[in-house]
Design a protein around this motif. Sequence first.
Motif, PDB file in Angstrom:
ATOM      1  N   LYS A  46      -5.791  -8.956  -7.567  1.00 13.34           N
ATOM      2  CA  LYS A  46      -4.627  -8.734  -8.686  1.00 13.34           C
ATOM      3  C   LYS A  46      -3.590  -9.767  -8.277  1.00 13.34           C
ATOM      4  O   LYS A  46      -2.544  -9.866  -9.188  1.00 13.34           O
ATOM      5  CB  LYS A  46      -4.521  -7.325  -9.037  1.00 13.34           C
ATOM      6  CG  LYS A  46      -5.667  -6.538  -9.516  1.00 13.34           C
ATOM      7  CD  LYS A  46      -6.214  -7.146 -10.745  1.00 13.34           C
ATOM      8  CE  LYS A  46      -7.403  -6.538 -11.046  1.00 13.34           C
ATOM      9  NZ  LYS A  46      -8.294  -7.246 -11.852  1.00 13.34           N
ATOM     10  N   SER A  47      -3.245 -10.115  -6.894  1.00 20.41           N
ATOM     11  CA  SER A  47      -1.942 -10.561  -6.695  1.00 20.41           C
ATOM     12  C   SER A  47      -2.265 -11.366  -5.319  1.00 20.41           C
ATOM     13  O   SER A  47      -3.569 -11.107  -4.736  1.00 20.41           O
ATOM     14  CB  SER A  47      -0.935  -9.743  -6.178  1.00 20.41           C
ATOM     15  OG  SER A  47      -1.332  -8.735  -5.071  1.00 20.41           O
ATOM     16  N   PHE A  48      -1.432 -11.944  -4.778  1.00 19.81           N
ATOM     17  CA  PHE A  48      -1.734 -12.765  -3.501  1.00 19.81           C
ATOM     18  C   PHE A  48      -1.764 -11.902  -2.427  1.00 19.81           C
ATOM     19  O   PHE A  48      -2.558 -12.080  -1.648  1.00 19.81           O
ATOM     20  CB  PHE A  48      -0.536 -13.957  -3.378  1.00 19.81           C
ATOM     21  CG  PHE A  48      -0.559 -14.544  -1.900  1.00 19.81           C
ATOM     22  CD1 PHE A  48      -1.466 -15.694  -1.909  1.00 19.81           C
ATOM     23  CD2 PHE A  48       0.113 -14.285  -0.601  1.00 19.81           C
ATOM     24  CE1 PHE A  48      -1.488 -16.550  -1.027  1.00 19.81           C
ATOM     25  CE2 PHE A  48      -0.154 -14.816   0.214  1.00 19.81           C
ATOM     26  CZ  PHE A  48      -1.093 -16.085   0.207  1.00 19.81           C
ATOM     27  N   ALA A  49      -1.073 -10.854  -2.447  1.00 18.00           N
ATOM     28  CA  ALA A  49      -1.010  -9.819  -1.293  1.00 18.00           C
ATOM     29  C   ALA A  49      -2.437  -8.920  -1.437  1.00 18.00           C
ATOM     30  O   ALA A  49      -2.809  -8.462  -0.430  1.00 18.00           O
ATOM     31  CB  ALA A  49       0.113  -8.869  -1.480  1.00 18.00           C
ATOM     32  N   ASP A  50      -3.324  -9.104  -2.242  1.00 19.06           N
ATOM     33  CA  ASP A  50      -4.428  -8.207  -2.468  1.00 19.06           C
ATOM     34  C   ASP A  50      -5.644  -9.225  -2.030  1.00 19.06           C
ATOM     35  O   ASP A  50      -6.797  -8.749  -1.946  1.00 19.06           O
ATOM     36  CB  ASP A  50      -4.553  -7.914  -4.002  1.00 19.06           C
ATOM     37  CG  ASP A  50      -5.737  -6.989  -4.121  1.00 19.06           C
ATOM     38  OD1 ASP A  50      -6.052  -6.434  -3.336  1.00 19.06           O
ATOM     39  OD2 ASP A  50      -6.220  -7.171  -5.459  1.00 19.06           O
ATOM     40  N   LEU A  51      -5.611 -10.648  -1.805  1.00 18.06           N
ATOM     41  CA  LEU A  51      -6.586 -11.428  -1.200  1.00 18.06           C
ATOM     42  C   LEU A  51      -7.221 -10.690   0.172  1.00 18.06           C
ATOM     43  O   LEU A  51      -6.584 -10.247   1.114  1.00 18.06           O
ATOM     44  CB  LEU A  51      -5.866 -12.534  -1.072  1.00 18.06           C
ATOM     45  CG  LEU A  51      -5.639 -13.668  -2.112  1.00 18.06           C
ATOM     46  CD1 LEU A  51      -4.730 -14.937  -1.542  1.00 18.06           C
ATOM     47  CD2 LEU A  51      -6.811 -13.831  -2.933  1.00 18.06           C
TER      48      LEU A  51
END
Length: 122
Positions: A46-51
């Motif tokens: 859902k976001s870059f941090a979630d990769l």
Amino acid sequence: MKLHQSKVKNVNQFTGYDASGVKVNDERFEGSVLVLPNAVHSWRPKSFADLQADDFAALLEFDPELVLLGTGRQIQFPHPQLFAALSSKRIGLDTMDTGALCRTFNVLTAEDRRVLALVLHE
């Protein structure tokens, strides 16, 4: 921003984008999406941090020669460990802002390249 559609037929092309989504062949998609020359799928992060590494490893089933990662308005570079599965198969990962991703994908698909676009939104 609206993009001018090329004369490429039977291939997905980005036709617009903004802060919350993209248009592929004039169809709007919001959230994270995976765009292939012939298909569009939702993408888990859902976001870059979630990769996660598994997100990139799962892309191997599509057999791309190049993966484009769009990280929104600002470029954010993932740690190389996240895309190690791609690197081990000599598949390039190019990270860019969403606008550059849309333009680059359109050019590469017009050249009949096996490119895959990953679009993240803030």
